[in-house]
Design an enzyme around this catalytic site. Structure first.
Site, PDB file in Angstrom:
ATOM      1  N   HIS A   1       0.864  -1.178   0.000  1.00 18.67           N
ATOM      2  CA  HIS A   1       0.000   0.000   0.000  1.00 18.67           C
ATOM      3  C   HIS A   1       0.906   1.236   0.000  1.00 18.67           C
ATOM      4  O   HIS A   1       2.053   1.189   0.491  1.00 18.67           O
ATOM      5  CB  HIS A   1      -0.877   0.039   1.236  1.00 18.67           C
ATOM      6  CG  HIS A   1      -1.939  -1.017   1.251  1.00 18.67           C
ATOM      7  ND1 HIS A   1      -3.019  -0.965   2.108  1.00 18.67           N
ATOM      8  CD2 HIS A   1      -2.096  -2.154   0.519  1.00 18.67           C
ATOM      9  CE1 HIS A   1      -3.782  -2.012   1.908  1.00 18.67           C
ATOM     10  NE2 HIS A   1      -3.243  -2.752   0.952  1.00 18.67           N
TER      11      HIS A   1
ATOM     12  N   CYS B   1      -2.210  -0.390   7.556  1.00 22.62           N
ATOM     13  CA  CYS B   1      -1.435   0.836   7.392  1.00 22.62           C
ATOM     14  C   CYS B   1      -1.462   1.692   8.645  1.00 22.62           C
ATOM     15  O   CYS B   1      -0.422   2.222   9.065  1.00 22.62           O
ATOM     16  CB  CYS B   1      -1.943   1.624   6.191  1.00 22.62           C
ATOM     17  SG  CYS B   1      -1.623   0.782   4.618  1.00 22.62           S
TER      18      CYS B   1
ATOM     19  N   CYS C   1      -6.088   1.887   6.059  1.00 16.77           N
ATOM     20  CA  CYS C   1      -6.699   0.643   6.524  1.00 16.77           C
ATOM     21  C   CYS C   1      -6.063   0.243   7.861  1.00 16.77           C
ATOM     22  O   CYS C   1      -5.135   0.901   8.336  1.00 16.77           O
ATOM     23  CB  CYS C   1      -6.507  -0.456   5.484  1.00 16.77           C
ATOM     24  SG  CYS C   1      -4.794  -1.002   5.286  1.00 16.77           S
TER      25      CYS C   1
ATOM     26  N   GLU D   1       0.987   3.842   1.827  1.00 18.87           N
ATOM     27  CA  GLU D   1       1.459   4.221   3.168  1.00 18.87           C
ATOM     28  C   GLU D   1       2.613   3.335   3.625  1.00 18.87           C
ATOM     29  O   GLU D   1       3.601   3.811   4.181  1.00 18.87           O
ATOM     30  CB  GLU D   1       0.331   4.122   4.204  1.00 18.87           C
ATOM     31  CG  GLU D   1      -0.872   4.968   3.908  1.00 18.87           C
ATOM     32  CD  GLU D   1      -1.977   4.201   3.198  1.00 18.87           C
ATOM     33  OE1 GLU D   1      -1.698   3.529   2.168  1.00 18.87           O
ATOM     34  OE2 GLU D   1      -3.120   4.262   3.665  1.00 18.87           O
TER      35      GLU D   1
END
Length: 160
Positions: free
Chosen positions: A56, A89, A86, A58
């Site tokens: 992801h 993250c 999420c 992040e």
């Protein structure tokens, strides 16, 4: 709140990264980590390109920044991301001690900063970042909607 003066600039940069991710077939999310108004790291989603479920934006930004500064604690930093983080993250953000998170679109499917889950009010977490949501929410959301609409139309075309 000096960081707010620069937030528009950094979020616009994150939106460019998100748009680039979408053009490459990735879910359009972009992220930047900034300290003292200096860029430490920038990334966009790369789960498909890297065949990596944790790639992801992040997570990639946190990893790049930690390697760049030579320490896994990223204190006194601000993370700009186009979508509410999420659980995975946000957990990494908490562990790395990012000071604040400023995000664009709220995520009704997996947002962990209050939309779907609320890690920010979990009493077992001793140190969590300040979170500001909704900066460029419409632009961030529009990128995501357009991406998924295109994905659905491509999928239905392939099925016929």
């Amino acid at each position: 709140m000096k960081y707010l003066e620069h937030s528009v600039y950094w979020m616009q940069k994150a939106l460019v990264l998100a748009e680039q991710a979408g053009q490459q077939g990735e879910v359009p999310v972009g992220a930047l980590l900034v300290k003292d108004n200096h860029l430490l790291a920038a990334a966009s989603n790369a789960t498909i390109q890297q065949c990596n479920p944790i790639a992801h934006a992040e997570m990639l930004v946190l990893q790049e920044a930690a390697l760049g500064v030579g320490h896994y604690r990223l204190q006194e930093t601000t993370l700009y991301v186009t979508l509410e983080p999420c659980i995975m993250c946000l957990g990494a953000i908490i562990e790395s001690q990012v000071q604040r998170v400023i995000f664009g679109a709220y995520d009704a499917h997996s947002g962990a900063a209050g939309t779907m889950f609320d890690l920010m009010h979990d009493k077992t977490i001793r140190c969590y970042p300040d979170i500001i949501g909704g900066l460029y929410a419409q632009a961030s959301s529009q990128l995501l909607k357009a991406f998924f609409k295109k994905q659905r139309s491509t999928k239905s075309t392939l099925q016929t």
